[in-house]
Design an enzyme around this catalytic site. Structure first.
Site, PDB file in Angstrom:
ATOM      1  CG  ASP A  74     -28.239 -20.553  10.965  1.00 44.26           C
ATOM      2  OD1 ASP A  74     -27.783 -21.504  11.618  1.00 44.26           O
ATOM      3  OD2 ASP A  74     -29.437 -20.212  11.005  1.00 44.26           O
ATOM      4  CE  LYS A 120     -30.545 -21.991  13.325  1.00 42.55           C
ATOM      5  NZ  LYS A 120     -31.497 -21.398  12.370  1.00 42.55           N
ATOM      6  CB  CYS A 178     -31.020 -17.485  12.740  1.00 44.18           C
ATOM      7  SG  CYS A 178     -32.224 -18.248  11.618  1.00 44.18           S
TER       8      CYS A 178
END
Length: 206
Positions: free
Chosen positions: A8, A106, A151
């Site tokens: 990310d 996701k 995350c």
């Protein structure tokens, strides 16, 4: 075989973004250097539909930081971020992406959040990441990216549960730090679960 997993590194998680991680941009040059030492690289991308259930703006009377039930589990409410097909959801332009084998998106289900690159938060939906790594004979996973206390942490914990020997490059991640000390607490939790916390300087000895 070893794989680098980049989590990310998107505009909304960097300074100036909707959900900025302090000094998140500082890890990009480190990640680019790390990538030079890996032949197999995959990445995750937060990819929310508009009005995702984890956004405070999707719930009347709630603000960022409030807790609700979402998908049957506790969910902290976040600012609107990483909405599909927006600039904020893109990877930073200075992040090298040419060697990436695949990107796993996701957070696509409006009814449940997904911190981990492997599963959503209630572990009912699989992104296919574990199967992909196994298909390619990956035994060791090295994790970098954002954010260490969300995350990245949940991706590391799931990598361990999936049976991968899992490493975290401490100098290639940063934390949201909603509470002081969240970064250190996340590192401890990952280490106690079996992750190896290392500095990227160890690459000289891989």
């Amino acid at each position: 075989m070893k794989a680098l997993l980049i989590v990310d590194v998107q505009y909304d998680f960097l300074p100036g973004g909707a959900l900025p991680v302090e000094e998140g941009d500082k890890i990009i040059p480190v990640i680019n250097e790390i990538q030079e030492q890996f032949q197999f690289i995959v990445a995750t991308q937060d990819w929310h539909p508009p009005k995702h259930g984890s956004f405070a703006a999707s719930h009347d009377g709630y603000i960022v930081g409030d807790m609700i039930q979402l998908g049957g589990i506790d969910q902290i409410l976040w600012p609107v971020h990483c909405v599909q097909d927006t600039k904020g959801a893109e990877f930073h332009s200075s992040l090298h992406t040419k060697k990436w084998a695949r990107i796993f998106q996701k957070g696509t289900d409006i009814l449940v959040d997904s911190y981990s690159g492997f599963y959503d938060n209630n572990r009912k939906k699989d992104t296919g990441l574990a199967a992909y790594l196994n298909k390619h004979g990956v035994k060791e996973v090295y994790v970098v990216g954002l954010a260490a206390d969300y995350c990245v942490k949940f991706t590391v914990l799931d990598a361990l549960k999936e049976g991968f020997h899992t490493f975290l490059f401490k100098d290639a991640t940063r934390a949201v730090n909603i509470r002081p000390g969240d970064f250190e607490a996340a590192l401890q939790e990952m280490q106690e679960a079996g992750a190896v916390i290392v500095d990227s300087s160890v690459l000289l000895n891989l």
